[in-house]
Design a protein around this motif. Sequence first.
Motif, short mmCIF file in Angstrom:
data_model
loop_
_atom_site.label_atom_id
_atom_site.label_comp_id
_atom_site.label_asym_id
_atom_site.label_seq_id
_atom_site.Cartn_x
_atom_site.Cartn_y
_atom_site.Cartn_z
N CYS A 26 -2.43 -5.79 0.88
CA CYS A 26 -2.63 -7.21 1.22
C CYS A 26 -1.67 -8.10 0.44
O CYS A 26 -1.10 -9.04 1.00
CB CYS A 26 -4.08 -7.62 0.98
SG CYS A 26 -5.24 -6.94 2.17
N TYR A 27 -1.49 -7.80 -0.83
CA TYR A 27 -0.58 -8.59 -1.65
C TYR A 27 0.85 -8.47 -1.11
O TYR A 27 1.55 -9.47 -0.94
CB TYR A 27 -0.64 -8.15 -3.11
CG TYR A 27 0.34 -8.89 -3.98
CD1 TYR A 27 0.08 -10.21 -4.37
CD2 TYR A 27 1.53 -8.30 -4.38
CE1 TYR A 27 0.98 -10.90 -5.16
CE2 TYR A 27 2.44 -9.00 -5.16
CZ TYR A 27 2.16 -10.30 -5.55
OH TYR A 27 3.07 -10.98 -6.32
N SER A 28 1.29 -7.24 -0.83
CA SER A 28 2.64 -7.02 -0.30
C SER A 28 2.81 -7.69 1.05
O SER A 28 3.85 -8.29 1.33
CB SER A 28 2.92 -5.52 -0.18
OG SER A 28 2.90 -4.90 -1.43
N LEU A 29 1.79 -7.60 1.89
CA LEU A 29 1.85 -8.20 3.21
C LEU A 29 1.92 -9.72 3.12
O LEU A 29 2.65 -10.36 3.87
CB LEU A 29 0.65 -7.78 4.06
CG LEU A 29 0.60 -8.34 5.46
CD1 LEU A 29 1.81 -7.89 6.27
CD2 LEU A 29 -0.68 -7.93 6.14
N ARG A 30 1.17 -10.29 2.19
CA ARG A 30 1.19 -11.74 2.01
C ARG A 30 2.60 -12.23 1.68
O ARG A 30 3.08 -13.22 2.24
CB ARG A 30 0.22 -12.14 0.91
CG ARG A 30 0.04 -13.65 0.81
CD ARG A 30 -0.92 -14.01 -0.25
NE ARG A 30 -0.19 -13.89 -1.52
CZ ARG A 30 -0.71 -14.13 -2.70
NH1 ARG A 30 -1.97 -14.44 -2.81
NH2 ARG A 30 0.01 -14.01 -3.79
N LEU A 31 3.29 -11.49 0.80
CA LEU A 31 4.67 -11.86 0.46
C LEU A 31 5.58 -11.76 1.68
O LEU A 31 6.43 -12.61 1.91
CB LEU A 31 5.19 -10.97 -0.67
CG LEU A 31 4.47 -11.07 -2.01
CD1 LEU A 31 5.04 -10.05 -2.99
CD2 LEU A 31 4.57 -12.47 -2.57
N LEU A 33 4.68 -11.87 4.95
CA LEU A 33 4.35 -12.85 5.98
C LEU A 33 4.80 -14.26 5.60
O LEU A 33 5.09 -15.08 6.49
CB LEU A 33 2.84 -12.84 6.26
CG LEU A 33 2.32 -11.62 7.00
CD1 LEU A 33 0.81 -11.69 7.13
CD2 LEU A 33 2.97 -11.47 8.36
N ALA A 34 4.88 -14.55 4.32
CA ALA A 34 5.34 -15.87 3.88
C ALA A 34 6.79 -16.11 4.29
O ALA A 34 7.22 -17.26 4.44
CB ALA A 34 5.19 -16.00 2.37
N GLU A 35 7.54 -15.04 4.50
CA GLU A 35 8.94 -15.14 4.90
C GLU A 35 9.12 -15.23 6.42
O GLU A 35 10.19 -15.57 6.90
CB GLU A 35 9.70 -13.90 4.40
CG GLU A 35 9.56 -13.62 2.92
CD GLU A 35 10.62 -14.33 2.11
OE1 GLU A 35 11.72 -14.53 2.65
OE2 GLU A 35 10.33 -14.68 0.96
N ASN A 38 6.38 -18.93 12.14
CA ASN A 38 5.05 -19.04 12.75
C ASN A 38 5.01 -18.46 14.16
O ASN A 38 3.96 -18.02 14.62
CB ASN A 38 4.61 -20.50 12.80
CG ASN A 38 4.27 -21.03 11.43
OD1 ASN A 38 3.95 -20.27 10.54
ND2 ASN A 38 4.36 -22.33 11.27
#
Length: 87
Positions: A26-31, A33-35, A38
Motif C-alpha cells: 500500500c505504501y509503495s502503491l501510494r507513492l 499513484l501520486a505520480e 487522474n
Amino acid sequence: MMDVDNCIERLYGGNLLTEQEVGQLCYSLRLLLAEEPNVVAISAPVTVIGDVHGQFFDLLEIFNIGGRCPDTNYLFLGDYVDRGHHS
C-alpha cells in the motif's frame, strides 16, 4: 524493496499476504499513484468489472476466466474493499 511479482504469484496461488506485506504494498502503491494522472487512456479491448467488494477469490476467478493482467485490460468500477472478508 519487496518483490511485487512474487506477491502477485502468491496471490494467484490463493495464498494471502501478511499484514506487513500488505502495508508495504500500500505504501509503495501510494507513492506510485501520486505520480499518475487522474484520467488515463485505456486501450481496447477492455473488460469492465463491477463492484468486487473485497471478494478476493471471486477476483481470482475473474482473472482465471478473462485472463491475467497485463494480457487482458480491465476497468474496475469501484467498491474494491468495503464488504468482503478479505477487504
